[in-house]
Design an enzyme around this catalytic site. Sequence first.
Site, PDB file in Angstrom:
ATOM      1  N   CYS A   1       0.850  -1.187   0.000  1.00  0.00           N
ATOM      2  CA  CYS A   1       0.000   0.000   0.000  1.00  0.00           C
ATOM      3  C   CYS A   1       0.887   1.240   0.000  1.00  0.00           C
ATOM      4  O   CYS A   1       1.876   1.292   0.728  1.00  0.00           O
ATOM      5  CB  CYS A   1      -0.864  -0.027   1.262  1.00  0.00           C
ATOM      6  SG  CYS A   1      -1.949   1.398   1.422  1.00  0.00           S
ATOM      7  N   LEU A   2       0.527   2.230  -0.810  1.00  0.00           N
ATOM      8  CA  LEU A   2       1.321   3.466  -0.866  1.00  0.00           C
ATOM      9  C   LEU A   2       1.383   4.145   0.500  1.00  0.00           C
ATOM     10  O   LEU A   2       2.341   4.862   0.789  1.00  0.00           O
ATOM     11  CB  LEU A   2       0.717   4.434  -1.892  1.00  0.00           C
ATOM     12  CG  LEU A   2       0.811   4.038  -3.375  1.00  0.00           C
ATOM     13  CD1 LEU A   2       0.041   5.037  -4.234  1.00  0.00           C
ATOM     14  CD2 LEU A   2       2.264   3.936  -3.834  1.00  0.00           C
TER      15      LEU A   2
HETATM   16 CO    CO Z   1      -3.707   0.996   0.091  1.00  0.00          CO
END
Ligand code: CO
Length: 171
Positions: free
Chosen positions: A93-94
Amino acid sequence: MRSLGVRIYGDDVLRKKGEPVEEFDEALAGLIRGMVETMIVEEGVGLAAPQVGVSRQVAVVNPEPDNPDTLVALVNPRIVSCSDRTACVEEGCLSVPGVRGKVTRPAEIEVEYQDEGGERRRLKAEGLVSRIIQHEIDHLNGVLFVDRISLGARALVRGKLRELARHDRQG
Ligand code: CO
């Protein structure tokens, strides 16, 4: 193209449930444009509005970054059915850089959402698209993929998460 900046683990906005969108106006179109640009610049395959600091039920997905035809904006999305069959796949996830972990999710889903213009739509998804949509809808409910990894896996990344949260507070 520029990134709006991605909020990192430890930021409270990532834990809030996004507000439903009621106005399908130029502001919404601008938010979606900004999110698409951010997703492309940050090289993500999906992005949810809370990740750019906007607590709204909006997500964008782009399972094949080289193919703009796969880009979809989902407003007020909700999963209306999912398969009993599950798949366990590694996610990242970023907002949680440097952490990956295996998450078990339904393999196939059907999602109801509105498009940028407010039109109601339905989408059946499997494989990567299904996975990304479920991950992004989690974001809209304040849930992160690290909440769904096994306890053993979480123990392994606990130090890294603490470091991310600390960094966030320092700005
Ligand atoms: Co994410």
